[in-house]
Design an enzyme around this catalytic site. Structure first.
Site, PDB file in Angstrom:
ATOM      1  N   HIS A 216      13.151  -6.115  12.380  1.00 34.31           N
ATOM      2  CA  HIS A 216      13.946  -5.087  10.816  1.00 34.31           C
ATOM      3  C   HIS A 216      15.113  -5.603  11.325  1.00 34.31           C
ATOM      4  O   HIS A 216      15.974  -5.612  12.091  1.00 34.31           O
ATOM      5  CB  HIS A 216      13.808  -4.103  10.263  1.00 34.31           C
ATOM      6  CG  HIS A 216      13.557  -3.081  11.382  1.00 34.31           C
ATOM      7  ND1 HIS A 216      12.790  -2.738  12.426  1.00 34.31           N
ATOM      8  CD2 HIS A 216      14.709  -2.153  11.570  1.00 34.31           C
ATOM      9  CE1 HIS A 216      12.816  -1.506  13.214  1.00 34.31           C
ATOM     10  NE2 HIS A 216      13.967  -1.077  11.948  1.00 34.31           N
ATOM     11  N   ILE A 217      15.729  -6.082  10.009  1.00 33.62           N
ATOM     12  CA  ILE A 217      17.663  -6.085   9.785  1.00 33.62           C
ATOM     13  C   ILE A 217      17.730  -5.027   8.917  1.00 33.62           C
ATOM     14  O   ILE A 217      17.545  -5.117   8.158  1.00 33.62           O
ATOM     15  CB  ILE A 217      17.996  -7.719   9.331  1.00 33.62           C
ATOM     16  CG1 ILE A 217      17.783  -9.002  10.485  1.00 33.62           C
ATOM     17  CG2 ILE A 217      19.363  -7.767   9.976  1.00 33.62           C
ATOM     18  CD1 ILE A 217      17.714 -10.261  10.054  1.00 33.62           C
TER      19      ILE A 217
ATOM     20  N   ASN B 109      18.599  -3.674  15.763  1.00 34.49           N
ATOM     21  CA  ASN B 109      17.843  -2.587  17.012  1.00 34.49           C
ATOM     22  C   ASN B 109      16.591  -3.160  17.780  1.00 34.49           C
ATOM     23  O   ASN B 109      15.652  -3.583  17.587  1.00 34.49           O
ATOM     24  CB  ASN B 109      17.201  -1.024  16.586  1.00 34.49           C
ATOM     25  CG  ASN B 109      18.602  -0.554  16.462  1.00 34.49           C
ATOM     26  OD1 ASN B 109      19.445  -0.487  16.167  1.00 34.49           O
ATOM     27  ND2 ASN B 109      18.161   0.584  14.463  1.00 34.49           N
TER      28      ASN B 109
ATOM     29  N   ALA C 146      17.332   1.980  19.868  1.00 33.37           N
ATOM     30  CA  ALA C 146      16.567   3.188  19.544  1.00 33.37           C
ATOM     31  C   ALA C 146      16.073   2.464  17.838  1.00 33.37           C
ATOM     32  O   ALA C 146      15.937   2.750  16.665  1.00 33.37           O
ATOM     33  CB  ALA C 146      17.987   3.697  18.133  1.00 33.37           C
ATOM     34  N   GLN C 147      15.501   1.206  18.741  1.00 36.16           N
ATOM     35  CA  GLN C 147      14.333   0.473  17.409  1.00 36.16           C
ATOM     36  C   GLN C 147      13.207   2.113  16.726  1.00 36.16           C
ATOM     37  O   GLN C 147      12.447   2.438  18.400  1.00 36.16           O
ATOM     38  CB  GLN C 147      13.451   0.220  17.905  1.00 36.16           C
ATOM     39  CG  GLN C 147      12.433  -1.103  16.862  1.00 36.16           C
ATOM     40  CD  GLN C 147      11.953  -2.658  17.403  1.00 36.16           C
ATOM     41  OE1 GLN C 147      12.432  -3.034  18.779  1.00 36.16           O
ATOM     42  NE2 GLN C 147      11.436  -2.972  17.208  1.00 36.16           N
ATOM     43  N   SER C 148      12.839   2.324  16.149  1.00 36.72           N
ATOM     44  CA  SER C 148      12.503   3.283  15.303  1.00 36.72           C
ATOM     45  C   SER C 148      11.138   2.516  15.081  1.00 36.72           C
ATOM     46  O   SER C 148       9.769   3.631  14.702  1.00 36.72           O
ATOM     47  CB  SER C 148      12.264   4.540  14.487  1.00 36.72           C
ATOM     48  OG  SER C 148      13.033   3.611  13.384  1.00 36.72           O
ATOM     49  N   VAL C 149      11.050   1.920  14.765  1.00 34.88           N
ATOM     50  CA  VAL C 149       9.712   0.803  13.714  1.00 34.88           C
ATOM     51  C   VAL C 149       9.168  -0.173  14.871  1.00 34.88           C
ATOM     52  O   VAL C 149      10.527  -1.376  14.755  1.00 34.88           O
ATOM     53  CB  VAL C 149       9.602   0.393  12.747  1.00 34.88           C
ATOM     54  CG1 VAL C 149       8.657   0.367  12.083  1.00 34.88           C
ATOM     55  CG2 VAL C 149       9.614   2.022  11.792  1.00 34.88           C
TER      56      VAL C 149
ATOM     57  N   SER D 155       1.173  -1.054   0.495  1.00 30.15           N
ATOM     58  CA  SER D 155      -0.029   0.231  -0.335  1.00 30.15           C
ATOM     59  C   SER D 155       1.049   1.202   0.149  1.00 30.15           C
ATOM     60  O   SER D 155       0.336   2.847   0.199  1.00 30.15           O
ATOM     61  CB  SER D 155      -0.959   0.541   1.131  1.00 30.15           C
ATOM     62  OG  SER D 155      -0.211  -0.193   2.599  1.00 30.15           O
TER      63      SER D 155
END
Length: 164
Positions: free
Chosen positions: A150-151, A137, A143-146, A64
């Site tokens: 994810h790598i 992260n 500091a994981q923002s999403v 999307s």
């Protein structure tokens, strides 16, 4: 000629026969998940992890929002980071939305291993022959923002240490 190949030729002196072995001849056909598969995957994730809010990566998975997808299979996809921190910077994400590595379950071992193998294979496809950095992260201090596992795979330059 792709920009990446021009960059490789100018920065690393790769050209001629060496460049031909890196050039993709055309799009690679890979099976994509049908919408019914996406619903099934979301249901499985919901049972495992509760009803986490959709993330921007959910929208990349369901197409999307646009992304420069460089690999996709039934378990994961890899795409270029929109804010690259290295000449080559891509993400590998599972299609089942595991919110963070610390929330992974023991039964996720197969998909977690698959993500690393895909990271390695795409790094090879991207000609990161001199090495690369793999980063996951986790949480606020990481500091994981999403909040969709994810790598990050970063390469194309010398990395420094310590990273943070």
């Amino acid at each position: 000629m792709h920009f990446r190949h021009v960059l490789q030729r100018s920065l690393f002196g790769i050209g001629g026969a060496q460049l031909n072995c890196l050039h993709r001849v055309g799009p690679v056909k890979r099976p994509l998940c049908a919408k019914s598969d996406e619903v099934r995957l979301a249901g499985e994730a919901s049972k495992k992890y509760g009803s986490a809010a959709p993330t921007i990566f959910s929208k990349v998975i369901d197409k999307s929002i646009p992304a420069d997808i460089i690999y996709e299979d039934e378990k994961c996809l890899a795409f270029r980071d929109i804010s690259p921190q290295a000449p080559v910077h891509f993400l590998v994400i599972p299609k089942v939305p595991i919110p963070r590595i610390s929330a992974a379950k023991d039964e996720d071992v197969e998909v977690l291993g698959h993500l690393l193998i895909v990271a390695k294979n795409v790094a090879k496809q991207e000609a990161l022959n001199d090495g690369y950095r793999v980063v996951i992260n986790d949480g606020k201090h990481g500091a994981q923002s999403v909040y969709h596992l994810h790598i990050h795979v970063l390469g194309g330059r010398q990395m420094s240490w310590p990273p943070g």
